[in-house]
Design a protein around this motif. Sequence first.
Motif, mmCIF file in Angstrom:
data_model
loop_
_atom_site.group_PDB
_atom_site.id
_atom_site.type_symbol
_atom_site.label_atom_id
_atom_site.label_comp_id
_atom_site.label_asym_id
_atom_site.label_seq_id
_atom_site.Cartn_x
_atom_site.Cartn_y
_atom_site.Cartn_z
ATOM 1 N N GLY A 36 0.832 -1.189 0.000
ATOM 2 C CA GLY A 36 0.000 0.000 0.000
ATOM 3 C C GLY A 36 0.863 1.233 0.000
ATOM 4 O O GLY A 36 2.071 1.168 0.160
ATOM 5 N N ASP A 37 0.230 2.367 -0.193
ATOM 6 C CA ASP A 37 0.970 3.614 -0.246
ATOM 7 C C ASP A 37 1.276 4.162 1.139
ATOM 8 O O ASP A 37 2.170 4.978 1.304
ATOM 9 N N ASP A 38 0.500 3.782 2.140
ATOM 10 C CA ASP A 38 0.692 4.310 3.484
ATOM 11 C C ASP A 38 1.986 3.802 4.112
ATOM 12 O O ASP A 38 2.320 2.618 4.016
ATOM 13 N N VAL A 39 2.694 4.708 4.764
ATOM 14 C CA VAL A 39 3.855 4.333 5.570
ATOM 15 C C VAL A 39 3.341 3.867 6.923
ATOM 16 O O VAL A 39 2.574 4.579 7.580
ATOM 17 N N VAL A 40 3.734 2.685 7.346
ATOM 18 C CA VAL A 40 3.290 2.149 8.637
ATOM 19 C C VAL A 40 4.311 2.526 9.711
ATOM 20 O O VAL A 40 5.500 2.220 9.593
ATOM 21 N N ARG A 99 7.638 0.284 8.807
ATOM 22 C CA ARG A 99 8.921 0.757 8.280
ATOM 23 C C ARG A 99 9.641 1.662 9.267
ATOM 24 O O ARG A 99 10.822 1.938 9.117
ATOM 25 N N LEU A 100 8.914 2.149 10.255
ATOM 26 C CA LEU A 100 9.497 3.016 11.278
ATOM 27 C C LEU A 100 8.857 2.671 12.609
ATOM 28 O O LEU A 100 7.628 2.608 12.712
ATOM 29 N N VAL A 280 8.887 11.391 10.464
ATOM 30 C CA VAL A 280 8.061 10.730 9.446
ATOM 31 C C VAL A 280 8.161 11.461 8.107
ATOM 32 O O VAL A 280 8.207 10.830 7.048
ATOM 33 N N LYS A 281 8.213 12.772 8.139
ATOM 34 C CA LYS A 281 8.378 13.538 6.894
ATOM 35 C C LYS A 281 9.686 13.159 6.196
ATOM 36 O O LYS A 281 9.747 13.064 4.966
ATOM 37 N N ARG A 282 10.727 12.956 6.979
ATOM 38 C CA ARG A 282 12.009 12.530 6.405
ATOM 39 C C ARG A 282 11.877 11.164 5.726
ATOM 40 O O ARG A 282 12.384 10.945 4.629
ATOM 41 N N LEU A 283 11.189 10.255 6.392
ATOM 42 C CA LEU A 283 11.000 8.919 5.836
ATOM 43 C C LEU A 283 10.203 8.992 4.541
ATOM 44 O O LEU A 283 10.552 8.360 3.539
#
Length: 376
Positions: A36-40, A99-100, A280-283
């Motif tokens: 998916g497009d969402d970062v988890v 991922r984070l 999160v913005k960096r990721l």
Amino acid sequence: MTSTDTTPFAFLLRIMRGFPPALIIALAMIFPARAGDDVVVGFIYVGSRADYGYNQAHAQGAAAVKAMPGVKVIEEENVPETIAVQNSMESMINLDGARLIFPTSFGYYDPHVLAVAPKYSGTTFLHAGGLYQEGRHPANAGSYFGYIDEAQYVAGIVAGGTSKTGKLGFIAAKPIPQVLRNVNSFTLGAQSVNPKITTQVIFTGDWAMPVKEAEAANSLIDQGVDVITMHVDSPKVIIEICERRGIYSSGYHADQAELAPKGYLTGAEWNWPKVYTDFVKRLQAGKPFPHLLRGGIKEGIVKNSRYGPAVSAETIAKAEAAKAKFMAGEMVIYKGELKDNKGNVVIPPGQALPQTDIKLESMDYLVAGVIGSTGS
């Protein structure tokens, strides 16, 4: 663990969380997490997210991340500093595709993050505590922390300017450098407006001991202390006792003003929403993250709670002047000549230690005017 995802797949994942770690990993290989497009992003707390303290402050940061577009947040609370946190981190990765991960409690890092991070190079582990060591720790790990003693210094000014007895109290968990730095900075802030101020410190022995914290608060009040602050996980019990017994309180970690509408003066808070959203913005942008992030009032990592109704305009002006110096990078809390409460010179005349000085990371003394002992 909580999540905003209510699909049948998510329901299955929640059931699987009770499975042994080895089985979870095996099942994850057969049924990998959905693309998916969402970062988890995962958050793990050692206590309740509604503790009016350490964990709630981090949860406020998680809430800010939750509001960001393209992000899915998963959270787990009441996770002890044992292998349980390793299991939680691996579940977040294998079942949710995290991922984070922010393992927020101090004891999560060594050995737990250090054990899990090398297994999952595609996940970044960022830990609250400032323990990362370049060249020794995994490249996908990092840590962050703030100079919250700056906010304690400002809170000390407010306490010193409001106290009628000149007797302050500080209830703390353990006499470790970070805690001693808060006790000392709070005291030095108070002494900047009233040099005769004293701070009596009581160490309870651990981060969450509400019975001992209550006993300490009542004991200090019985001895004439009229402002109490703290360095414990949840200030709730202490703040409520201060309000009930008619004295002033100064908070820690998060804003506890609603618990003490009359006596709450201000507090030293973490500004985790800024820290976490920045990470999160960096990721999302594919930018590298700093392995060791530090900062204070100027960097927006720490702040003070709003002033309570008992704080005078004159005292607010002094507190705001100190904040302005921190913002300008001109404030130095630790400078000579400075003596400890045993009469020893700990910083000689003419010497100044800025907030970034490594010597402050190993502080082992209480400054003159503090009543109490480090036990050493």
